[in-house]
Write a protein that holds these residues in place. Structure first.
Motif, PDB file in Angstrom:
ATOM      1  N   LYS A  43       0.816  -1.199  -0.002  1.00 10.99           N
ATOM      2  CA  LYS A  43      -0.018   0.011  -0.112  1.00 10.99           C
ATOM      3  C   LYS A  43       0.851   1.476   0.163  1.00 10.99           C
ATOM      4  CE  LYS A  43      -3.676  -2.426   2.532  1.00 10.99           C
ATOM      5  NZ  LYS A  43      -4.336  -2.391   3.724  1.00 10.99           N
ATOM      6  N   ARG A  44       0.534   2.166  -0.792  1.00  7.94           N
ATOM      7  CA  ARG A  44       0.985   3.687  -0.780  1.00  7.94           C
ATOM      8  C   ARG A  44       0.209   4.780  -0.284  1.00  7.94           C
ATOM      9  NH1 ARG A  44       4.196   5.955  -6.029  1.00  7.94           N
ATOM     10  NH2 ARG A  44       2.205   6.693  -6.713  1.00  7.94           N
ATOM     11  N   LYS A  45       0.536   5.744   0.237  1.00  7.33           N
ATOM     12  CA  LYS A  45      -0.270   6.825   0.703  1.00  7.33           C
ATOM     13  C   LYS A  45       0.685   8.155   0.266  1.00  7.33           C
ATOM     14  CE  LYS A  45      -2.806   9.238   4.338  1.00  7.33           C
ATOM     15  NZ  LYS A  45      -3.237   9.293   5.518  1.00  7.33           N
ATOM     16  N   GLU A  46       0.120   8.818  -0.789  1.00  2.09           N
ATOM     17  CA  GLU A  46       0.634  10.230  -1.127  1.00  2.09           C
ATOM     18  C   GLU A  46       0.181  11.227   0.053  1.00  2.09           C
ATOM     19  OE1 GLU A  46       0.780  11.015  -5.169  1.00  2.09           O
ATOM     20  OE2 GLU A  46       1.049   8.846  -5.747  1.00  2.09           O
ATOM     21  N   ARG A  47       0.793  12.354  -0.018  1.00  2.00           N
ATOM     22  CA  ARG A  47       0.412  13.065   0.897  1.00  2.00           C
ATOM     23  C   ARG A  47      -0.928  13.746   0.648  1.00  2.00           C
ATOM     24  NH1 ARG A  47       4.599  18.277   0.895  1.00  2.00           N
ATOM     25  NH2 ARG A  47       6.113  16.716   1.589  1.00  2.00           N
ATOM     26  N   GLY A  48      -2.023  13.595   1.825  1.00  3.09           N
ATOM     27  CA  GLY A  48      -3.093  14.165   1.781  1.00  3.09           C
ATOM     28  C   GLY A  48      -3.965  13.387   0.868  1.00  3.09           C
ATOM     29  N   LYS A  49      -3.868  12.190   0.499  1.00  2.00           N
ATOM     30  CA  LYS A  49      -4.690  11.266  -0.337  1.00  2.00           C
ATOM     31  C   LYS A  49      -4.832  10.080   0.346  1.00  2.00           C
ATOM     32  CE  LYS A  49      -3.139  12.850  -5.042  1.00  2.00           C
ATOM     33  NZ  LYS A  49      -2.779  12.444  -6.427  1.00  2.00           N
ATOM     34  N   THR A  50      -5.759   9.285  -0.133  1.00  3.92           N
ATOM     35  CA  THR A  50      -6.102   8.126   0.495  1.00  3.92           C
ATOM     36  C   THR A  50      -4.982   6.923   0.272  1.00  3.92           C
ATOM     37  OG1 THR A  50      -7.336   7.242  -1.456  1.00  3.92           O
ATOM     38  CG2 THR A  50      -8.521   8.472   0.403  1.00  3.92           C
ATOM     39  N   GLU A  52      -3.645   3.597  -1.271  1.00  3.49           N
ATOM     40  CA  GLU A  52      -3.893   2.771  -2.297  1.00  3.49           C
ATOM     41  C   GLU A  52      -3.207   1.708  -2.223  1.00  3.49           C
ATOM     42  OE1 GLU A  52      -2.924   5.289  -5.849  1.00  3.49           O
ATOM     43  OE2 GLU A  52      -4.507   6.581  -5.487  1.00  3.49           O
TER      44      GLU A  52
END
Length: 100
Positions: A43-50, A52
């Motif tokens: 899983k990866r979370k980019e700044r301010g995003k959900t 994924e």
């Protein structure tokens, strides 16, 4: 009488496939160096995003000094993972630039 159905991508395409569990050995397209490629789900979370779910494709090679080097590519998880997706990920790994 007409009956409607909604289909998912899995209904429309061939069977899904699993990620390879072993390392795959290929040759880099430009430098002809051996590459060891493997897949990891994560899983990866980019700044301010959900968050994924995705597929990380790692490739290991040796640089000019003989040191082990790694590249990592992230790909969003497709709705229905097909063999063509895995082939595309491998193709991108063997064509990416290497830090030599």
């Amino acid at each position: 009488m007409f009956e409607a159905h909604s289909f998912t991508s899995q209904d429309l395409f061939a069977e899904t496939v699993a990620l390879p569990v072993k390392r795959i050995t290929r040759t880099h397209a430009e430098t002809l160096r051996p590459l060891s490629i493997w897949f990891v789900e994560g899983k990866r979370k980019e700044r301010g995003k959900t968050v994924e779910q995705g597929i990380f494709v790692y490739s290991e090679y040796r640089d000019d000094r003989g040191n082990n080097c790694f590249n990592c590519q992230y790909h969003p998880y497709p709705d229905c993972l097909q063999q063509v997706d895995i082939d595309r990920f491998i193709e991108k790994a063997i064509n990416q630039p290497l830090a030599l």
